[in-house]
Design a protein around this motif. Structure first.
Motif, PDB file in Angstrom:
ATOM      1  N   VAL A 201      20.984 -34.539-134.367  1.00 61.35           N
ATOM      2  CA  VAL A 201      22.314 -35.114-134.581  1.00 61.35           C
ATOM      3  C   VAL A 201      22.418 -35.720-135.981  1.00 61.35           C
ATOM      4  N   GLN A 202      23.621 -35.647-136.548  1.00 60.80           N
ATOM      5  CA  GLN A 202      23.844 -36.303-137.835  1.00 60.80           C
ATOM      6  C   GLN A 202      25.074 -37.204-137.740  1.00 60.80           C
ATOM      7  N   MET A 203      25.007 -38.305-138.439  1.00 59.13           N
ATOM      8  CA  MET A 203      26.106 -39.271-138.485  1.00 59.13           C
ATOM      9  C   MET A 203      26.482 -39.485-139.939  1.00 59.13           C
ATOM     10  N   VAL A 204      27.673 -39.054-140.301  1.00 63.07           N
ATOM     11  CA  VAL A 204      28.088 -39.075-141.709  1.00 63.07           C
ATOM     12  C   VAL A 204      29.442 -39.762-141.827  1.00 63.07           C
ATOM     13  N   SER A 207      33.870 -42.922-146.888  1.00 62.48           N
ATOM     14  CA  SER A 207      34.393 -44.247-147.245  1.00 62.48           C
ATOM     15  C   SER A 207      35.154 -44.218-148.559  1.00 62.48           C
ATOM     16  N   GLY A 208      34.953 -43.163-149.342  1.00 63.05           N
ATOM     17  CA  GLY A 208      35.619 -43.073-150.636  1.00 63.05           C
ATOM     18  C   GLY A 208      35.207 -44.174-151.593  1.00 63.05           C
ATOM     19  N   GLY A 209      34.091 -44.863-151.299  1.00 69.24           N
ATOM     20  CA  GLY A 209      33.674 -45.971-152.148  1.00 69.24           C
ATOM     21  C   GLY A 209      34.501 -47.227-151.942  1.00 69.24           C
ATOM     22  N   LYS A 210      35.379 -47.229-150.906  1.00 62.19           N
ATOM     23  CA  LYS A 210      36.280 -48.364-150.677  1.00 62.19           C
ATOM     24  C   LYS A 210      36.000 -49.087-149.369  1.00 62.19           C
ATOM     25  N   ALA A 211      34.915 -48.719-148.703  1.00 61.56           N
ATOM     26  CA  ALA A 211      34.502 -49.354-147.458  1.00 61.56           C
ATOM     27  C   ALA A 211      32.989 -49.223-147.372  1.00 61.56           C
ATOM     28  N   PRO A 212      32.348 -49.956-146.464  1.00 62.22           N
ATOM     29  CA  PRO A 212      30.884 -49.837-146.335  1.00 62.22           C
ATOM     30  C   PRO A 212      30.452 -48.391-146.166  1.00 62.22           C
ATOM     31  N   GLN A 213      29.419 -48.003-146.887  1.00 61.66           N
ATOM     32  CA  GLN A 213      28.954 -46.616-146.899  1.00 61.66           C
ATOM     33  C   GLN A 213      27.518 -46.546-146.392  1.00 61.66           C
ATOM     34  N   TRP A 214      27.252 -45.551-145.544  1.00 56.12           N
ATOM     35  CA  TRP A 214      25.915 -45.392-144.973  1.00 56.12           C
ATOM     36  C   TRP A 214      25.059 -44.473-145.827  1.00 56.12           C
ATOM     37  N   ALA A 215      24.957 -44.772-147.095  1.00 55.01           N
ATOM     38  CA  ALA A 215      24.140 -43.942-147.997  1.00 55.01           C
ATOM     39  C   ALA A 215      24.454 -42.472-147.748  1.00 55.01           C
ATOM     40  N   GLY A 216      23.437 -41.671-147.473  1.00 53.84           N
ATOM     41  CA  GLY A 216      23.659 -40.240-147.233  1.00 53.84           C
ATOM     42  C   GLY A 216      23.881 -39.906-145.781  1.00 53.84           C
ATOM     43  N   GLY A 217      23.970 -40.937-144.924  1.00 56.41           N
ATOM     44  CA  GLY A 217      24.158 -40.708-143.502  1.00 56.41           C
ATOM     45  C   GLY A 217      22.859 -40.958-142.742  1.00 56.41           C
ATOM     46  N   PHE A 218      22.919 -40.784-141.423  1.00 59.42           N
ATOM     47  CA  PHE A 218      21.751 -40.929-140.566  1.00 59.42           C
ATOM     48  C   PHE A 218      21.524 -39.624-139.820  1.00 59.42           C
ATOM     49  N   PHE A 219      20.257 -39.287-139.611  1.00 59.68           N
ATOM     50  CA  PHE A 219      19.930 -37.992-139.029  1.00 59.68           C
ATOM     51  C   PHE A 219      18.835 -38.145-137.983  1.00 59.68           C
ATOM     52  N   GLY A 220      18.989 -37.416-136.870  1.00 60.97           N
ATOM     53  CA  GLY A 220      18.002 -37.450-135.810  1.00 60.97           C
ATOM     54  C   GLY A 220      18.380 -38.446-134.730  1.00 60.97           C
ATOM     55  N   ALA A 221      18.087 -38.093-133.475  1.00 63.20           N
ATOM     56  CA  ALA A 221      18.506 -38.904-132.337  1.00 63.20           C
ATOM     57  C   ALA A 221      17.917 -40.309-132.375  1.00 63.20           C
ATOM     58  N   ASP A 222      16.665 -40.447-132.789  1.00 68.42           N
ATOM     59  CA  ASP A 222      16.034 -41.767-132.800  1.00 68.42           C
ATOM     60  C   ASP A 222      16.713 -42.705-133.783  1.00 68.42           C
ATOM     61  N   ASP A 223      16.894 -42.240-135.030  1.00 66.37           N
ATOM     62  CA  ASP A 223      17.504 -43.092-136.057  1.00 66.37           C
ATOM     63  C   ASP A 223      18.955 -43.421-135.715  1.00 66.37           C
ATOM     64  N   SER A 225      20.537 -43.411-132.790  1.00 64.88           N
ATOM     65  CA  SER A 225      20.692 -44.285-131.617  1.00 64.88           C
ATOM     66  C   SER A 225      20.317 -45.723-131.954  1.00 64.88           C
ATOM     67  N   ARG A 226      19.280 -45.915-132.752  1.00 64.04           N
ATOM     68  CA  ARG A 226      18.870 -47.274-133.121  1.00 64.04           C
ATOM     69  C   ARG A 226      19.931 -47.961-133.976  1.00 64.04           C
ATOM     70  N   VAL A 227      20.478 -47.230-134.948  1.00 62.02           N
ATOM     71  CA  VAL A 227      21.503 -47.809-135.814  1.00 62.02           C
ATOM     72  C   VAL A 227      22.733 -48.189-135.000  1.00 62.02           C
ATOM     73  N   LEU A 228      23.175 -47.289-134.132  1.00 62.10           N
ATOM     74  CA  LEU A 228      24.360 -47.556-133.322  1.00 62.10           C
ATOM     75  C   LEU A 228      24.144 -48.751-132.404  1.00 62.10           C
ATOM     76  N   ALA A 229      22.984 -48.790-131.752  1.00 62.60           N
ATOM     77  CA  ALA A 229      22.702 -49.879-130.807  1.00 62.60           C
ATOM     78  C   ALA A 229      22.588 -51.221-131.522  1.00 62.60           C
ATOM     79  N   ALA A 230      22.207 -51.206-132.803  1.00 63.34           N
ATOM     80  CA  ALA A 230      22.067 -52.452-133.561  1.00 63.34           C
ATOM     81  C   ALA A 230      23.416 -52.983-134.039  1.00 63.34           C
ATOM     82  N   LEU A 231      24.338 -52.095-134.355  1.00 68.53           N
ATOM     83  CA  LEU A 231      25.596 -52.506-134.978  1.00 68.53           C
ATOM     84  C   LEU A 231      26.741 -52.750-134.002  1.00 68.53           C
ATOM     85  N   LEU A 232      26.812 -51.960-132.950  1.00 69.00           N
ATOM     86  CA  LEU A 232      28.021 -52.018-132.126  1.00 69.00           C
ATOM     87  C   LEU A 232      28.142 -53.247-131.229  1.00 69.00           C
ATOM     88  N   PRO A 233      27.088 -53.694-130.531  1.00 70.13           N
ATOM     89  CA  PRO A 233      27.263 -54.906-129.717  1.00 70.13           C
ATOM     90  C   PRO A 233      27.723 -56.117-130.532  1.00 70.13           C
TER      91      PRO A 233
END
Length: 326
Positions: A201-204, A207-223, A225-233
């Motif tokens: 899975v990839q998460m991209v 932001s156009g440089g006008k909102a928080p940007q996730w660098a080049g994105g996140f890739f792989g189910a482990d990464d 899922s961890r990022v999502l679980a850390a930010l959303l609650p």
């Protein structure tokens, strides 16, 4: 009834079609709306009644959109980070005989593929493959011969087929998976999230440089899922709302701050019972047509503060948006 009144009624009847053509060529809600408005001004000023208002107006909006896209290409080459189309919640044009083509062609993945085509190829492909116009009408619209238009369609079809997106065939299954995903997301359920994500899975984000940007994105189910679980609650805890909603004909969501202002939109590509891609649009310039836009930077700062200090008091109690689950 005056001719001016007849024109206005004809135009309003065809407005959904004209917007849908322009949006697929341009990938921008605001630019499509401007193209439709310019089409009306030209129609209003015309003195010779066309044989077919549909053919005439479709040709005009296509030519305007081609010209706009040519100039937009320069801006998109200088764009900061990935460029995604502006999110569309509802396609105003519906045709039961072409429902599959219409649905597929408005997805983020398909619109992203259309970016590979030249403006002329894109317009011809949209008119022929999506809306089913005949080659005589297309030739008139783009001011090329029928033979040239057929060649343009062949080239465009070849490019599109090479990377054509595939989605879960059963819409109900897609929607159910999406709802389970957003439930697990708000709960911070890492294991539950990981089960629903494809291994690659990839998460991209755009932001156009006008909102928080996730660098080049996140890739792989482990990464991912961890990022999502850390930010959303923490986001939900500070009053953020996650509203499941169809976005570009796909399962997705609108994220809002505690004041109901739009922070970003997400779309999910789902295939074989798993989420393959998560695309988020957070550039505020691309969200204004959805309503008042919030300060994504401020939301991120507060979210990070809650992550660092779980006992911190928040401004308002958390809320869970229900949104449109259809």
């Amino acid at each position: 009834m005056t001719r001016g009144t007849e024109k206005a009624e004809e135009f309003e009847e065809l407005r959904p079609l004209l917007f849908s053509i322009a949006y697929r060529i341009l990938g921008s809600v605001t630019e499509a709306e401007d193209a439709v408005q310019e089409t009306w001004l030209r129609y209003e000023a015309s003195t010779t009644p066309p044989t077919s208002a549909k053919a005439f107006l479709s040709a005009v909006v296509s030519r305007i959109s081609i010209n706009v896209l040519r100039s937009a290409r320069v801006r998109r080459e200088e764009y900061v980070g990935p460029w995604f189309p502006e999110p569309l919640l509802t396609d105003p044009y519906q045709d039961p005989e072409r429902s599959a083509e219409l649905a597929d062609s408005v997805s983020m993945a398909a619109l992203f593929l259309l970016e590979r085509l030249t403006p002329l190829e894109r317009a011809v492909f949209v008119l022929r493959e999506v809306f089913g116009f005949g080659f005589p009408e297309i030739a008139s619209a783009v001011e090329r011969s029928e033979a040239a238009c057929r060649q343009l369609v062949v080239r465009a079809r070849r490019h599109m087929n090479a990377g054509r997106p595939r989605f879960e065939a059963d819409r109900r299954e897609r929607e159910e998976l999406a709802l389970r995903f957003f439930d697990a997301l708000s709960e911070g359920n890492v294991d539950g999230l990981r089960e629903m994500l494809a291994a690659d899975v990839q998460m991209v984000a755009d932001s156009g440089g006008k909102a928080p940007q996730w660098a080049g994105g996140f890739f792989g189910a482990d990464d991912v899922s961890r990022v999502l679980a850390a930010l959303l609650p923490p986001f939900v805890r500070i009053g953020g709302a996650v509203e499941p909603h169809q976005v570009n004909g796909q399962p997705g969501a609108i994220f809002r701050d505690r004041y109901g202002k739009v922070i970003n939109t997400w779309t999910l590509d789902i295939l074989d019972g798993q989420i393959q891609t998560i695309r988020t649009v957070s550039n505020p310039d691309k969200l204004g047509h959805l309503g008042p836009v919030g300060d994504a930077w401020a939301v991120l700062r507060e979210t990070q503060q809650v992550r660092r200090d779980p006992d911190r008091e928040t401004g308002q109690p958390a809320q869970r948006g229900q949104g449109n689950r259809t």
